[in-house]
Scaffold this active site. Structure first.
Site, PDB file in Angstrom:
ATOM      1  N   ASP A  41      -7.211   2.885  -3.076  1.00  0.00           N
ATOM      2  CA  ASP A  41      -7.894   2.904  -1.727  1.00  0.00           C
ATOM      3  C   ASP A  41      -8.332   4.372  -1.366  1.00  0.00           C
ATOM      4  OD1 ASP A  41      -9.053   2.593   0.747  1.00  0.00           O
ATOM      5  OD2 ASP A  41      -7.185   1.642   1.735  1.00  0.00           O
ATOM      6  N   ASP A  84     -13.598  -1.947   3.181  1.00  0.00           N
ATOM      7  CA  ASP A  84     -12.559  -1.956   4.416  1.00  0.00           C
ATOM      8  C   ASP A  84     -13.335  -1.457   5.566  1.00  0.00           C
ATOM      9  OD1 ASP A  84     -10.727  -1.347   6.409  1.00  0.00           O
ATOM     10  OD2 ASP A  84      -9.205  -0.397   5.043  1.00  0.00           O
ATOM     11  N   GLY A  91      -3.672  -3.836   6.216  1.00  0.00           N
ATOM     12  CA  GLY A  91      -2.535  -3.620   7.306  1.00  0.00           C
ATOM     13  C   GLY A  91      -2.943  -2.422   7.919  1.00  0.00           C
ATOM     14  N   SER A 136       0.750  -1.175   0.070  1.00  0.00           N
ATOM     15  CA  SER A 136       0.231   0.064   0.098  1.00  0.00           C
ATOM     16  C   SER A 136       0.859   1.266  -0.028  1.00  0.00           C
ATOM     17  CB  SER A 136      -0.955  -0.036   1.352  1.00  0.00           C
ATOM     18  OG  SER A 136      -1.734   1.216   1.439  1.00  0.00           O
ATOM     19  N   LYS A 152      -0.911  -1.269  -4.479  1.00  0.00           N
ATOM     20  CA  LYS A 152      -2.400  -0.320  -4.170  1.00  0.00           C
ATOM     21  C   LYS A 152      -1.733   1.215  -3.901  1.00  0.00           C
ATOM     22  CE  LYS A 152      -4.485  -0.118   0.287  1.00  0.00           C
ATOM     23  NZ  LYS A 152      -5.382  -0.743   1.577  1.00  0.00           N
ATOM     24  N   GLU A 201     -11.032   0.418  -3.259  1.00  0.00           N
ATOM     25  CA  GLU A 201     -11.190   0.167  -1.732  1.00  0.00           C
ATOM     26  C   GLU A 201     -11.923   1.255  -1.111  1.00  0.00           C
ATOM     27  OE1 GLU A 201      -7.698  -1.220  -0.076  1.00  0.00           O
ATOM     28  OE2 GLU A 201      -8.520  -1.031   2.197  1.00  0.00           O
ATOM     29  N   LYS A 223      -9.240  -6.825   8.332  1.00  0.00           N
ATOM     30  CA  LYS A 223      -8.318  -6.185   9.279  1.00  0.00           C
ATOM     31  C   LYS A 223      -8.856  -7.048  10.646  1.00  0.00           C
ATOM     32  CE  LYS A 223      -6.968  -2.176   6.987  1.00  0.00           C
ATOM     33  NZ  LYS A 223      -7.271  -0.641   6.878  1.00  0.00           N
ATOM     34  N   LYS A 247      -3.222   5.116  -2.580  1.00  0.00           N
ATOM     35  CA  LYS A 247      -4.148   5.733  -1.948  1.00  0.00           C
ATOM     36  C   LYS A 247      -4.560   6.959  -3.016  1.00  0.00           C
ATOM     37  CE  LYS A 247      -4.036   3.788   2.128  1.00  0.00           C
ATOM     38  NZ  LYS A 247      -5.465   3.377   2.768  1.00  0.00           N
TER      39      LYS A 247
HETATM   40  O1  OSB Z   1      -7.179   1.944   4.528  1.00  0.00           O
HETATM   41  O2  OSB Z   1      -5.843   0.103   4.522  1.00  0.00           O
HETATM   42  C1  OSB Z   1      -5.930   1.118   4.824  1.00  0.00           C
HETATM   43  C2  OSB Z   1      -2.897   2.116   6.893  1.00  0.00           C
HETATM   44  C3  OSB Z   1      -3.520   2.924   7.906  1.00  0.00           C
HETATM   45  C4  OSB Z   1      -4.838   3.033   8.209  1.00  0.00           C
HETATM   46  C5  OSB Z   1      -5.700   2.550   7.017  1.00  0.00           C
HETATM   47  C6  OSB Z   1      -5.091   1.863   5.881  1.00  0.00           C
HETATM   48  C7  OSB Z   1      -3.643   1.799   5.937  1.00  0.00           C
HETATM   49  C8  OSB Z   1      -2.917   1.083   4.754  1.00  0.00           C
HETATM   50  C9  OSB Z   1      -1.677   0.717   4.952  1.00  0.00           C
HETATM   51  O3  OSB Z   1      -3.356   1.101   3.667  1.00  0.00           O
HETATM   52  C10 OSB Z   1      -1.440  -0.810   4.837  1.00  0.00           C
HETATM   53  C11 OSB Z   1      -0.084  -1.227   5.532  1.00  0.00           C
HETATM   54  O4  OSB Z   1       0.714  -1.212   4.693  1.00  0.00           O
HETATM   55  O5  OSB Z   1       0.138  -1.457   6.698  1.00  0.00           O
HETATM   56 MG    MG Z   2      -8.324   0.607   3.412  1.00  0.00          MG
END
Ligand code: OSB
Ligand code: MG
Length: 370
Positions: free
Chosen positions: A188, A238, A290, A135, A161, A213, A262, A163
């Site tokens: 995402d 999510d 994550g 991510s 992925k 996402e 998660k 953001k």
């Molecule tokens: O939306 O998946 C998410 C990190 C913090 C809060 C929300 C998200 C995320 C990530 C990071 O996308 C995922 C990771 O590498 O731990």
């Molecule tokens: Mg997410």
């Protein structure tokens, strides 16, 4: 297994690189860890609540007193046959799923260690290696993002992925696709859009994304079903999947075609297993999300990812992407094929580094059974 004492602590760890989502930028993590002490056996758990109430209403300053005043006292002195009994003991407290998960997951780890069994087997896992994605947060420039993607592809990761948010989406995806037409790519939004933007969101279809996402509100399922009907791209939920019931609801009304699990967001391993099963029975593949975890939470994510329906690459990446030095050994490593291999050792298969953890600790409280 008698729960004799529980230690709660906060550690501070700077990230190797800042992480930016549609709700903000993080440079350094404040992380709550719990240790359950059960008749000579220890189990560790990580509370994945953030530094701020932005991803979820739960954040570390709400988790701490919820743990010390309600959740830890509900467990101290109890004798349990299995960690599966934990959710019922904590059920009187509404919400606070990340705080509950830290405790329940620590008990699963303790149970696995006590039974001299790998945690992944105790959870019912099957996979001996798991596929990994990354991510990548919002960067200062598109060039910087492209460079990061290049690095992660070279490291072997199987899914990129990014953001997105209004102003950092179609333009960015266009640049990525013109350089890499074929890579497995997803995005995402962390709830950055509304249903009024459906025409804009339809533009995402041209990029052949694996998924988009959580495009809409964090607590919404119904409008995601309306949006999914308008898009070719699969929606992945999510934030709005908080338990097995919300997963069943989302599946029934067609709000998503993929689910991100998660373990903290759904309140612990027991509920995560139920979400997994519900999705499997609806033919919805899942993957492990994550929360910028340390090795403690990362090891738990890896164990969960061995279940059968975790068929898509997770946001379960190598320790070194996040930390100069992780708090477990060996550190989590990803092969050049983008896989993490699963250990046969009892417990998580990773050892915690007590001295390093002690050094990083800024507050700590141990509560004992009377
Ligand atoms: O939306 O998946 C998410 C990190 C913090 C809060 C929300 C998200 C995320 C990530 C990071 O996308 C995922 C990771 O590498 O731990
Ligand atoms: Mg997410």
């Amino acid at each position: 297994m008698k729960i004799e004492a529980i230690t709660l602590r906060e550690i501070h760890m700077p990230l190797v690189h800042f992480f930016e989502t549609s709700f903000g930028r993080t440079y350094s993590r404040r992380i709550l860890l719990v240790t359950v002490h059960c008749e000579g056996v220890e189990g560790w758990g990580e509370c994945v609540a953030g530094e701020d109430p932005f991803y979820s209403s739960e954040w570390i300053e709400s988790s701490w007193p919820t743990l010390t005043e309600y959740l830890i006292p509900a467990l101290l002195g109890k004798s349990i046959g299995s960690a599966r009994e934990c959710p019922a003991l904590l059920a009187r407290v509404r919400g606070h799923r990340m705080a509950k998960a830290a405790l329940e997951n620590a008990l699963w780890e303790a149970e696995a260690t006590e039974r001299q069994q790998p945690l992944w087997k105790l959870l019912g896992g099957k996979r001996r290696e798991i596929p990994c994605g990354v991510s990548i947060g919002i960067q200062d420039s598109v060039e910087q993002l492209l460079e990061k993607i290049q690095t992660e592809l070279a490291a072997g990761y199987r899914r990129i992925k990014i953001k997105v948010k209004p102003g950092w989406d179609v333009n960015v995806l266009e640049r990525i696709r013109s350089r890499w037409a074929e890579i497995t790519l997803s995005c995402d939004a962390n709830s950055a859009y509304t249903l009024d933007q459906v025409e804009h969101l339809r533009k995402f279809d041209q990029f052949h994304l694996l998924m988009i996402e959580q495009p809409l509100w964090n607590d919404d399922i119904y409008y995601h079903a309306r949006l999914q009907k308008e898009l070719r791209t699969a929606i992945c939920l999510d934030e709005s999947i908080v338990n097995a019931r919300s997963a069943a609801f989302a599946a029934d009304i067609g709000a998503c075609r993929i689910v991100n699990i998660k373990v903290g967001r759904v309140g612990g391993f027991s509920e995560a297993l139920s979400v997994h099963d519900v999705c499997q029975s609806h033919n919805i593949p899942v993957w492990c999300g994550g929360m910028l975890e340390t090795g403690v939470g990362r090891a738990h994510n890896i164990a969960l990812s061995t279940l059968e329906n975790f068929s898509l690459p997770g946001d379960v990446s190598a320790s070194k992407r996040y930390w100069k030095e992780d708090i477990i050994e060996p550190e989590v490593e990803v092969s050049p094929q983008g896989m993490i291999s699963i250990s046969d050792r009892p417990g998580t298969g990773y050892r915690i580094k007590p001295d390093l953890i002690e050094k990083l600790t800024v507050r700590k409280e141990t509560m004992r059974a009377k």
